[in-house]
Design a protein around this motif. Structure first.
Motif, PDB file in Angstrom:
ATOM      1  N   VAL A   1       0.835  -1.208   0.000  1.00 55.60           N
ATOM      2  CA  VAL A   1       0.000   0.000   0.000  1.00 55.60           C
ATOM      3  C   VAL A   1       0.866   1.253   0.000  1.00 55.60           C
ATOM      4  CG1 VAL A   1      -1.879  -1.179   1.197  1.00 55.60           C
ATOM      5  CG2 VAL A   1      -0.219   0.139   2.522  1.00 55.60           C
ATOM      6  N   LEU A   2       2.102   1.131   0.490  1.00 53.62           N
ATOM      7  CA  LEU A   2       3.008   2.278   0.502  1.00 53.62           C
ATOM      8  C   LEU A   2       3.369   2.719  -0.908  1.00 53.62           C
ATOM      9  CD1 LEU A   2       5.432   1.184   3.374  1.00 53.62           C
ATOM     10  CD2 LEU A   2       3.673   2.960   3.499  1.00 53.62           C
ATOM     11  N   GLY A   3       3.346   1.785  -1.852  1.00 48.42           N
ATOM     12  CA  GLY A   3       3.681   2.109  -3.230  1.00 48.42           C
ATOM     13  C   GLY A   3       2.492   2.476  -4.086  1.00 48.42           C
ATOM     14  N   ASN A   4       1.303   2.501  -3.483  1.00 48.12           N
ATOM     15  CA  ASN A   4       0.082   2.857  -4.195  1.00 48.12           C
ATOM     16  C   ASN A   4      -0.044   4.380  -4.228  1.00 48.12           C
ATOM     17  OD1 ASN A   4      -2.655   3.385  -4.899  1.00 48.12           O
ATOM     18  ND2 ASN A   4      -3.217   1.321  -4.262  1.00 48.12           N
ATOM     19  N   SER A   5       0.075   4.975  -5.413  1.00 49.20           N
ATOM     20  CA  SER A   5       0.064   6.435  -5.527  1.00 49.20           C
ATOM     21  C   SER A   5      -1.282   7.047  -5.164  1.00 49.20           C
ATOM     22  CB  SER A   5       0.472   6.859  -6.940  1.00 49.20           C
ATOM     23  OG  SER A   5      -0.442   6.345  -7.899  1.00 49.20           O
ATOM     24  N   SER A   6      -2.341   6.250  -5.224  1.00 48.17           N
ATOM     25  CA  SER A   6      -3.660   6.755  -4.838  1.00 48.17           C
ATOM     26  C   SER A   6      -3.776   6.857  -3.317  1.00 48.17           C
ATOM     27  CB  SER A   6      -4.755   5.847  -5.385  1.00 48.17           C
ATOM     28  OG  SER A   6      -4.729   5.808  -6.788  1.00 48.17           O
ATOM     29  N   LEU A   7      -3.170   5.906  -2.618  1.00 43.69           N
ATOM     30  CA  LEU A   7      -3.236   5.892  -1.159  1.00 43.69           C
ATOM     31  C   LEU A   7      -2.088   6.668  -0.526  1.00 43.69           C
ATOM     32  CD1 LEU A   7      -4.116   2.103  -0.620  1.00 43.69           C
ATOM     33  CD2 LEU A   7      -5.678   4.052  -0.594  1.00 43.69           C
ATOM     34  N   ASN A   8      -0.964   6.746  -1.223  1.00 49.43           N
ATOM     35  CA  ASN A   8       0.219   7.407  -0.682  1.00 49.43           C
ATOM     36  C   ASN A   8       0.844   8.289  -1.772  1.00 49.43           C
ATOM     37  OD1 ASN A   8       2.266   8.023   1.115  1.00 49.43           O
ATOM     38  ND2 ASN A   8       3.415   6.133   0.768  1.00 49.43           N
ATOM     39  N   PRO A   9       0.139   9.364  -2.165  1.00 50.98           N
ATOM     40  CA  PRO A   9       0.554  10.167  -3.329  1.00 50.98           C
ATOM     41  C   PRO A   9       1.955  10.766  -3.229  1.00 50.98           C
ATOM     42  CG  PRO A   9      -1.167  11.284  -2.060  1.00 50.98           C
ATOM     43  CD  PRO A   9      -1.095   9.893  -1.539  1.00 50.98           C
ATOM     44  N   SER A  10       2.366  11.152  -2.025  1.00 50.94           N
ATOM     45  CA  SER A  10       3.678  11.779  -1.882  1.00 50.94           C
ATOM     46  C   SER A  10       4.787  10.781  -1.551  1.00 50.94           C
ATOM     47  CB  SER A  10       3.633  12.855  -0.771  1.00 50.94           C
ATOM     48  OG  SER A  10       2.702  13.875  -1.090  1.00 50.94           O
ATOM     49  N   GLY A  11       4.408   9.628  -1.006  1.00 51.52           N
ATOM     50  CA  GLY A  11       5.423   8.686  -0.548  1.00 51.52           C
ATOM     51  C   GLY A  11       5.581   7.436  -1.384  1.00 51.52           C
ATOM     52  N   ALA A  12       4.693   7.240  -2.366  1.00 51.70           N
ATOM     53  CA  ALA A  12       4.740   6.002  -3.158  1.00 51.70           C
ATOM     54  C   ALA A  12       6.062   5.854  -3.897  1.00 51.70           C
ATOM     55  CB  ALA A  12       3.578   5.981  -4.151  1.00 51.70           C
ATOM     56  N   ILE A  13       6.592   6.956  -4.408  1.00 57.03           N
ATOM     57  CA  ILE A  13       7.829   6.885  -5.183  1.00 57.03           C
ATOM     58  C   ILE A  13       8.988   6.340  -4.344  1.00 57.03           C
ATOM     59  CG2 ILE A  13       8.449   9.281  -4.661  1.00 57.03           C
ATOM     60  CD1 ILE A  13       9.679   9.441  -7.468  1.00 57.03           C
ATOM     61  N   PHE A  14       8.982   6.659  -3.045  1.00 58.81           N
ATOM     62  CA  PHE A  14      10.056   6.191  -2.182  1.00 58.81           C
ATOM     63  C   PHE A  14       9.997   4.675  -1.993  1.00 58.81           C
ATOM     64  CE2 PHE A  14       9.486  10.641  -0.743  1.00 58.81           C
ATOM     65  CZ  PHE A  14      10.765  11.104  -1.023  1.00 58.81           C
ATOM     66  N   TYR A  15       8.781   4.163  -1.783  1.00 61.41           N
ATOM     67  CA  TYR A  15       8.684   2.719  -1.571  1.00 61.41           C
ATOM     68  C   TYR A  15       8.964   1.943  -2.851  1.00 61.41           C
ATOM     69  CZ  TYR A  15       7.343  -1.876  -0.108  1.00 61.41           C
ATOM     70  OH  TYR A  15       7.385  -3.223   0.169  1.00 61.41           O
ATOM     71  N   ASN A  16       8.451   2.416  -3.964  1.00 63.14           N
ATOM     72  CA  ASN A  16       8.701   1.716  -5.224  1.00 63.14           C
ATOM     73  C   ASN A  16      10.189   1.734  -5.579  1.00 63.14           C
ATOM     74  OD1 ASN A  16       5.963   1.083  -5.627  1.00 63.14           O
ATOM     75  ND2 ASN A  16       5.568   3.087  -6.546  1.00 63.14           N
ATOM     76  N   LEU A  17      10.850   2.848  -5.290  1.00 63.43           N
ATOM     77  CA  LEU A  17      12.295   2.919  -5.494  1.00 63.43           C
ATOM     78  C   LEU A  17      13.022   1.964  -4.553  1.00 63.43           C
ATOM     79  CD1 LEU A  17      14.687   4.261  -6.925  1.00 63.43           C
ATOM     80  CD2 LEU A  17      14.634   6.059  -5.155  1.00 63.43           C
ATOM     81  N   ALA A  18      12.532   1.840  -3.326  1.00 65.71           N
ATOM     82  CA  ALA A  18      13.127   0.919  -2.355  1.00 65.71           C
ATOM     83  C   ALA A  18      13.092  -0.513  -2.864  1.00 65.71           C
ATOM     84  CB  ALA A  18      12.378   1.020  -1.022  1.00 65.71           C
ATOM     85  N   VAL A  19      11.959  -0.897  -3.430  1.00 64.74           N
ATOM     86  CA  VAL A  19      11.800  -2.257  -3.939  1.00 64.74           C
ATOM     87  C   VAL A  19      12.709  -2.500  -5.144  1.00 64.74           C
ATOM     88  CG1 VAL A  19      10.172  -3.877  -4.977  1.00 64.74           C
ATOM     89  CG2 VAL A  19       9.435  -2.424  -3.080  1.00 64.74           C
ATOM     90  N   ILE A  20      12.754  -1.538  -6.059  1.00 71.70           N
ATOM     91  CA  ILE A  20      13.581  -1.692  -7.262  1.00 71.70           C
ATOM     92  C   ILE A  20      15.057  -1.797  -6.892  1.00 71.70           C
ATOM     93  CG2 ILE A  20      14.351  -0.551  -9.384  1.00 71.70           C
ATOM     94  CD1 ILE A  20      11.510   0.667  -9.556  1.00 71.70           C
ATOM     95  N   LEU A  21      15.523  -0.931  -6.001  1.00 71.43           N
ATOM     96  CA  LEU A  21      16.930  -0.962  -5.581  1.00 71.43           C
ATOM     97  C   LEU A  21      17.266  -2.258  -4.840  1.00 71.43           C
ATOM     98  CD1 LEU A  21      17.535   2.707  -4.370  1.00 71.43           C
ATOM     99  CD2 LEU A  21      18.333   1.628  -6.479  1.00 71.43           C
ATOM    100  N   ALA A  22      16.306  -2.739  -4.045  1.00 69.48           N
ATOM    101  CA  ALA A  22      16.530  -4.004  -3.335  1.00 69.48           C
ATOM    102  C   ALA A  22      16.700  -5.146  -4.334  1.00 69.48           C
ATOM    103  CB  ALA A  22      15.365  -4.284  -2.393  1.00 69.48           C
ATOM    104  N   GLY A  23      15.870  -5.147  -5.378  1.00 72.02           N
ATOM    105  CA  GLY A  23      15.980  -6.188  -6.394  1.00 72.02           C
ATOM    106  C   GLY A  23      17.292  -6.123  -7.145  1.00 72.02           C
ATOM    107  N   ILE A  24      17.698  -4.911  -7.520  1.00 64.76           N
ATOM    108  CA  ILE A  24      18.959  -4.736  -8.244  1.00 64.76           C
ATOM    109  C   ILE A  24      20.142  -5.188  -7.402  1.00 64.76           C
ATOM    110  CG2 ILE A  24      20.541  -3.010  -9.208  1.00 64.76           C
ATOM    111  CD1 ILE A  24      18.080  -1.421 -10.077  1.00 64.76           C
ATOM    112  N   SER A  25      20.128  -4.849  -6.109  1.00 61.26           N
ATOM    113  CA  SER A  25      21.263  -5.174  -5.232  1.00 61.26           C
ATOM    114  C   SER A  25      21.410  -6.670  -5.007  1.00 61.26           C
ATOM    115  CB  SER A  25      21.100  -4.465  -3.884  1.00 61.26           C
ATOM    116  OG  SER A  25      20.037  -5.037  -3.134  1.00 61.26           O
TER     117      SER A  25
END
Length: 209
Positions: A46-70
């Motif tokens: 839900v943290l990555g849902n831009s409808s529920l977390n419009p200002s913070g979704a980008i941070f969580y989605n970036l967190a997931v992508i970076l975790a996968g890359i690492s």
């Protein structure tokens, strides 16, 4: 210093970068979440849902992508340290599935909960591929002894928890059980860091010998 040691140290150290980035960016995303969020009630997605977390979704989605890359260099470094000795087939299979796991993790960040069907499939694939990664990797490393042995036992327990979580989702859906997801994800992050530490020491010893 042995150049190979420097190279594989960098690869294994990606676990520290990925774990730190995921935790920090998740914490930032929680800070921007406009409502109340609880591990007992809300899945991390839900943290990555831009409808529920419009200002913070980008941070969580970036967190997931970076975790996968690492995780990609982490798996490569782990195999370089333990897999080539005796051509460990179990670890080879685990690391191969691990690559698929990293793709699923990154896709769940690229396709956030806003694109629910694709996100659900990617997220389900994460936990599904974690089962063989955790069980096979830790079985392969269990006979190493010392701290790695204890980390492997921890990883096996985590593999069992992840398996039970998969059965829970299949039987009851995702309306409940959020706390199991939180425990599994953050425990996996801890496992990569705990395993990277003795792996670095082990490879240093091999490179000096």
């Amino acid at each position: 210093m042995n150049p190979d040691y420097s190279r594989w140290t960098l690869l294994l150290s990606s676990a520290f970068f990925g774990g730190t980035a995921y935790c920090v960016l998740t914490w930032l995303s929680i800070g921007f979440y406009p409502g109340h969020i609880s591990p007992l009630d809300n899945y991390l997605s839900v943290l990555g849902n831009s409808s529920l977390n419009p200002s913070g979704a980008i941070f969580y989605n970036l967190a997931v992508i970076l975790a996968g890359i690492s995780l990609i260099p982490f798996y490569v470094g782990l195999f370089q340290t333990f897999g080539e000795e005796g051509r460990n087939r179990i670890l080879t299979l685990a690391m191969t599935i691990g690559v698929l796991n990293t793709v699923a993790i990154m896709m769940s960040g690229v396709f956030s909960e806003d694109v629910y069907d694709i996100h659900y499939l990617a997220s389900f694939s994460i936990f599904l591929t974690w089962i063989p990664v955790l069980l096979l990797t830790n079985l392969a490393l269990l006979n190493q002894g010392g701290f790695i042995m204890w980390t492997s036992r921890y990883g096996l327990v985590l593999g069992v928890i992840d398996t039970l979580f998969m059965f829970y989702v299949l039987l009851f859906g995702t309306d409940t059980g959020a706390i199991i997801e939180w425990v599994t994800i953050f425990s996996f992050v801890a496992w990569t860091v705990l395993l990277a530490i003795p792996s670095l020491r082990n490879y240093r010893a091999l490179s000096v010998a």
